[in-house]
Motif scaffolding. Structure first.
Motif, mmCIF file in Angstrom:
data_model
loop_
_atom_site.group_PDB
_atom_site.id
_atom_site.type_symbol
_atom_site.label_atom_id
_atom_site.label_comp_id
_atom_site.label_asym_id
_atom_site.label_seq_id
_atom_site.Cartn_x
_atom_site.Cartn_y
_atom_site.Cartn_z
ATOM 1 N N GLY A 125 -7.638 61.105 22.938
ATOM 2 C CA GLY A 125 -6.689 60.845 24.022
ATOM 3 C C GLY A 125 -6.941 59.477 24.645
ATOM 4 N N LEU A 128 -5.553 56.753 22.482
ATOM 5 C CA LEU A 128 -4.104 56.592 22.621
ATOM 6 C C LEU A 128 -3.777 55.881 23.932
ATOM 7 N N VAL A 129 -4.447 56.322 25.008
ATOM 8 C CA VAL A 129 -4.160 55.737 26.321
ATOM 9 C C VAL A 129 -4.500 54.251 26.330
ATOM 10 N N LEU B 260 -4.686 61.344 12.834
ATOM 11 C CA LEU B 260 -5.078 61.812 14.163
ATOM 12 C C LEU B 260 -3.926 62.544 14.852
ATOM 13 N N GLU B 261 -2.687 62.075 14.580
ATOM 14 C CA GLU B 261 -1.522 62.706 15.199
ATOM 15 C C GLU B 261 -1.403 64.176 14.804
ATOM 16 N N ILE B 263 -3.816 66.170 13.855
ATOM 17 C CA ILE B 263 -4.880 66.924 14.526
ATOM 18 C C ILE B 263 -4.490 67.165 15.981
ATOM 19 N N ALA B 264 -3.895 66.135 16.606
ATOM 20 C CA ALA B 264 -3.455 66.278 17.990
ATOM 21 C C ALA B 264 -2.416 67.390 18.115
ATOM 22 N N VAL B 267 -4.064 70.832 17.792
ATOM 23 C CA VAL B 267 -4.853 71.190 18.964
ATOM 24 C C VAL B 267 -3.943 71.464 20.164
ATOM 25 N N LEU B 273 -10.306 73.346 17.984
ATOM 26 C CA LEU B 273 -10.795 72.344 17.045
ATOM 27 C C LEU B 273 -12.042 72.844 16.321
ATOM 28 N N GLY B 312 -1.552 60.612 24.984
ATOM 29 C CA GLY B 312 -2.983 60.806 25.176
ATOM 30 C C GLY B 312 -3.275 61.715 26.359
ATOM 31 N N VAL B 313 -2.568 61.483 27.453
ATOM 32 C CA VAL B 313 -2.811 62.285 28.657
ATOM 33 C C VAL B 313 -2.397 63.737 28.404
ATOM 34 N N LEU B 315 -2.242 65.381 25.656
ATOM 35 C CA LEU B 315 -3.197 66.022 24.755
ATOM 36 C C LEU B 315 -4.423 66.523 25.508
ATOM 37 N N VAL B 316 -5.018 65.629 26.305
ATOM 38 C CA VAL B 316 -6.252 65.998 27.000
ATOM 39 C C VAL B 316 -5.985 67.086 28.038
ATOM 40 N N VAL B 319 -5.424 70.543 26.313
ATOM 41 C CA VAL B 319 -6.648 71.163 25.809
ATOM 42 C C VAL B 319 -7.548 71.586 26.967
#
Lengths: 329, 332
Positions: A125, A128-129, B260-261, B263-264, B267, B273, B312-313, B315-316, B319
Motif C-alpha cells: 500500500g 502505491l501511495v 502485485l495488483e 495479490i492486492a 487480499v 495472505l 494503496g489506502v 488496500l491497507v 485489510v
C-alpha cells in the motif's frame, strides 16, 4: 578463550560466492587489477548494500518492506525539487530526506503492529501511495536539480596515499555496516532476530515485540533515505531511479542466506549478498552477456542460492512467515 | 474480554451482524457504486449506463482471471509473483502462433495455455522439490521470464486473426463475452475449492502445512496443482489481452502491475495472505471494486496518479478492518 569470527548460520556460503566473484572479476577485467577497481565496485554497490541492510532488519524480524524502491524514488524527486540547484539548501534538505524516511518507516511499522495488517500488504500500500504521490506532485517528470554538495556523497571522494581516491559512499557504507553489526550484537538486535524466530516466545518473555518491529521498519526507512542520497549523487535525478530496488534488496538479503520469515541470518551476510549481486552484474557486463539476459541469470542464481540454503533445513514448511497468533507479517 | 459483556456500558455493536470479509467487500462495492454514481451525476455524466458497465467489466476481465488463479495459490499459503511476465509471454505465444490465420486460433490458445502450465509446474516444483521460499522462487522465475522477453522482444509481435478478436470485443447486451468467461472460470475455481477434495487440501495446506502432512495430505502435490492452475489462469488472461490488443505485447502484464495488483485484489477480497482462509467469491468482489474505483476516477477526470494513492489506502484500510474483526472474534 580464543577469539574466532562468529559467523551466523549461512554466512559462510555467501562469503565464498563473493570471494569467487571477486577473483573472477580480477581475471576478466583489467580494471580490477588494482584497488581502484574494487573501490569503484564498492561505490556502485553502496546504495544497494545500504538498502539491503535496512531490508535485513525487517526480514529478520519476520516482515517484508516492499516500499523501499518507491521511497528511494520519492526521496530523490523531493530532494531535487527542494534543493533546486542551490547549495545553501543542502543541509536542511538532507535532514528532511532522512526525516521523511523515518516517517515512512514509522507509518509502515505502526500500521503493521497496531492495525495488525501483514507487512507485505502495508508496504505494498505504501508503495502505491508513494508512487502515486510522487507522480501527482511532479506531474510525471521531476523538476529542480541537486546541488553539487548534495551529490558529493554519492559521487565525490577524498584522496588517500595508497588507495587513490576513496569515495565518500564507501565511508558511509562502512559506518552503516559497523553500526548495523553492533546493533545486531546488542540486546536489541538479538531480540529483533528472536521476534522473527518466535514472536510469541518473545512476547511471553516480556519483550516489546511491537516496539522492535516498528524499530525495524524505521531503520529500513532511514537507510532507504540514505541509499536515496547516495543513489541521487551517483546516478542523478529521474522518476525511475528506485524502480525494482525493493525486489533487488530482498534478493540480496536472501542471497545472503537470510531466511524470509525471520529469525535466521546475519547482517554481514545480507550486505555480502548485496555486494555479490552487484559484483555479478559487473562480471556479466565484462563477459558481454547482453543486458537483457542479466535478469534471467539473476533469477536462476537466486533460485539456486535459496535452494542451496534450504537443503536439509526443511525450511519450505515455512512458505510463509510463521504466524504465532493473530499478527501475520 | 470486553466483547463478552452483553450488559453494561459497552453495547455489543457487531454481535448480530456477522460481516465476513466477503460480505464487506460486496457492501463496499455497492456503496462505491452509489457514491460513484452520485459524484459522476453531479459532473453531468452517468456511471452505470451501458458504456460504464462495459468499461468496468472489461477492466475487471484480465485482472479477474489472474486474481482467481492467485486466490488458489494464496489459499494454499504460497504466492505467485511471476504472473505479470507470464501474461505478456502468453499473449506473445498466442499471437505469434496464430500469425493472423483463423485456422491457427485453437493451436495458439492451446500452446499459450500449455506454456503457462509448464511455468506453473516449474514454480511449484522449485517450491516443493528445491524447497525454495515461494516469494523468491516465483520472483526468480519472473526474472527469468523477464530476461527472455527483454532479450527477444522489443515491442508488440504476432497478430491475431479478426475472428479471434471477437473474444475481446463481442458482448451480449452490456456484458462482454470475456467477462462471462471469467465468471465461468471463477465458478469453476469456486467449485474446485469448496466442493472437491483437492480444494479442501488447499485450505488445509494453507492453514498449516505440517498438520496437513500429518493428516495424510500430499502437500507437495497440492502446492504444485495450485501453481499450475494459477499460471493457466494467467495464461488465459494473456490470451484474452492478445485478442483485445490484436497482437502480443511483452510488457502488457508488467505495465499494469498485475503481479502485485492481483495479490492486492485477492487480499481485498478477504483471503488471508497467510493462507487457509478466504475464497474466490471475495476475490471477484475485490476485482470489481478496483475496476469500479478506476472507472469512477476516470469519469471524474481525476489525476491518474491519484488513483494509486487511493488504491494503496483502500488496500491497507480494508485489510486492517478484516484483521481487526478477526482478532476481536478470536478474543471473544
Amino acid at each position: 578463550m580464543t577469539w574466532r569470527p562468529r559467523l551466523a548460520d549461512g554466512t559462510a556460503p555467501v562469503l565464498v560466492v563473493l570471494g569467487a566473484l571477486l577473483v573472477a572479476l580480477a581475471f576478466t577485467g583489467p580494471a580490477y587489477a588494482e584497488p581502484a577497481g574494487y573501490l569503484a565496485l564498492l561505490k556502485r554497490a553502496a546504495p544497494l548494500v545500504v538498502l539491503a541492510i535496512g531490508q535485513y532488519f525487517v526480514v529478520v524480524s519476520g516482515g517484508f518492506d516492499l516500499s523501499v524502491g518507491s521511497l528511494v524514488t520519492a526521496e530523490v524527486v523531493i530532494a531535487a525539487r527542494l534543493i533546486d540547484g542551490d547549495d545553501a539548501n543542502t543541509a536542511w534538505v538532507i535532514a528532511l530526506v532522512l526525516g521523511f524516511g523515518v516517517l515512512v518507516g514509522l507509518v509502515n511499522g505502526l500500521v503493521t503492529t497496531k492495525l495488525l495488517v501483514p507487512s507485505f500488504i502495508v508496504t505494498l500500500g505504501m508503495l502505491l501511495v508513494l508512487d502515486g504521490a510522487v507522480f501527482l506532485w511532479t506531474g510525471g517528470s521531476p523538476r529542480g536539480a541537486l546541488s553539487p554538495s548534495f551529490r558529493a556523497f554519492g559521487r565525490g571522494g577524498f584522496d588517500v596515499p595508497v588507495l587513490g581516491q576513496v569515495p565518500w559512499s564507501v565511508v558511509i557504507l562502512l559506518v552503516v555496516s559497523v553500526a548495523a553489526v553492533l546493533l545486531m550484537r546488542s540486546g536489541t538486535g538479538r531480540m529483533l532476530s528472536a521476534v522473527g524466530d518466535n514472536e510469541r516466545a518473545v512476547r511471553l518473555a516480556g519483550g516489546r515485540v511491537d516496539r522492535l518491529r516498528v524499530l525495524a521498519f524505521v531503520l529500513s526507512g532511514l537507510l532507504a533515505a540514505l541509499a536515496a542520497i547516495l543513489l541521487a549523487g551517483f546516478a542523478g535525478v529521474s522518476a525511475q531511479v528506485g524502480t525494482g530496488l525493493e525486489f533487488r534488496a530482498i534478493t540480496a538479503v536472501v542471497l545472503g542466506g537470510v531466511l524470509l520469515g525471520g529469525g535466521r541470518g546475519s547482517v554481514v551476510a545480507a550486505a555480502a549478498g548485496a555486494l555479490s549481486l552487484e559484483a555479478l552484474f559487473s562480471l556479466l557486463n565484462l563477459l558481454g552477456v547482453a543486458g537483457a539476459l542479466e535478469s534471467a541469470v539473476q533469477g536462476l542464481i537466486i533460485i539456486a542460492a535459496v535452494a542451496y540454503a534450504a537443503r536439509g533445513t526443511g525450511s519450505w514448511r515455512r512458505l510463509r512467515p510463521r504466524r504465532p497468533g493473530p499478527v501475520t507479517s | 474480554m470486553p466483547e463478552r459483556t452483553f450488559s453494561g456500558g459497552t453495547a455489543p455493536r457487531s454481535r448480530k451482524i456477522a460481516l465476513t470479509p466477503t460480505a464487506t467487500v460486496y457492501l463496499a462495492l455497492v456503496v462505491l457504486l452509489v457514491v460513484g454514481s452520485v459524484l459522476v451525476a453531479l459532473k453531468g455524466g452517468v456511471l452505470l449506463d451501458q458504456g460504464g458497465i462495459l468499461t468496468i467489466l472489461t477492466r475487471a476481465t484480465a485482472l479477474g482471471l489472474i486474481a482467481v488463479g492467485q486466490t488458489l495459490v494464496i489459499v494454499t499459503g504460497s504466492l505467485d509473483l511471476s504472473v505479470a511476465y507470464l501474461v505478456g509471454l502468453c499473449s506473445l505465444v498466442a499471437a505469434e502462433t496464430m500469425a493472423g490465420s483463423g485456422a491457427m486460433v485453437v493451436p495458439g490458445v492451446l500452446l499459450a495455455v500449455a506454456l503457462a502450465a509448464v511455468v506453473g509446474l516449474v514454480n511449484g516444483l522449485v517450491i516443493t522439490v528445491l524447497k525454495a521460499n515461494a516469494f523468491i522462487a516465483t520472483l526468480g522465475v519472473a526474472l527469468v521470464l523477464r530476461g527472455y522477453l527483454e532479450h527477444n522482444y522489443t515491442g508488440p509481435a504476432g497478430s491475431v486473426p479478426r475472428s479471434f478478436q471477437h473474444l475481446g470485443y463481442d458482448r451480449i447486451g452490456p456484458v462482454p463475452v470475456a467477462a462471462l468467461l471469467v465468471l465461468l472460470v471463477a465458478a469453476g475455481a469456486w467449485w474446485y475449492l469448496r466442493r472437491t477434495r483437492g480444494g479442501y487440501h488447499m485450505y488445509a495446506v494453507g492453514g498449516d502445512v505440517e498438520v496437513a502432512r500429518l493428516s495424510g495430505v500430499r502437500t507437495g502435490r497440492t502446492i504444485v496443482t495450485a501453481h499450475v492452475l494459477c499460471s493457466v489462469a494467467a495464461g488465459l488472461a494473456g490470451v484474452f489481452l492478445a485478442a483485445r490488443l490484436g497482437s502480443g505485447a511483452p510488457y502488457v502484464g508488467t505495465d499494469a502491475g498485475y503481479d502485485l495488483e492481483s495479490i492486492a485484489a485477492v487480499v481485498l477480497g478477504g483471503t488471508a495472505l497467510a493462507g487457509g482462509r478466504g475464497g474466490v467469491v471475495g476475490t471477484v468482489g475485490g476485482v470489481l471494486l478496483l475496476a469500479t474505483l478506476d472507472t469512477v476516477f476516470d469519469d471524474l477526470a481525476v489525476d491518474p496518479f491519484f488513483k494509486d494513492v487511493v488504491r494503496g489506502v483502500v488496500l491497507v484500510v480494508a485489510v486492517a478492518l478484516y484483521a481487526r474483526r478477526r482478532s476481536s472474534r478470536r478474543s471473544a
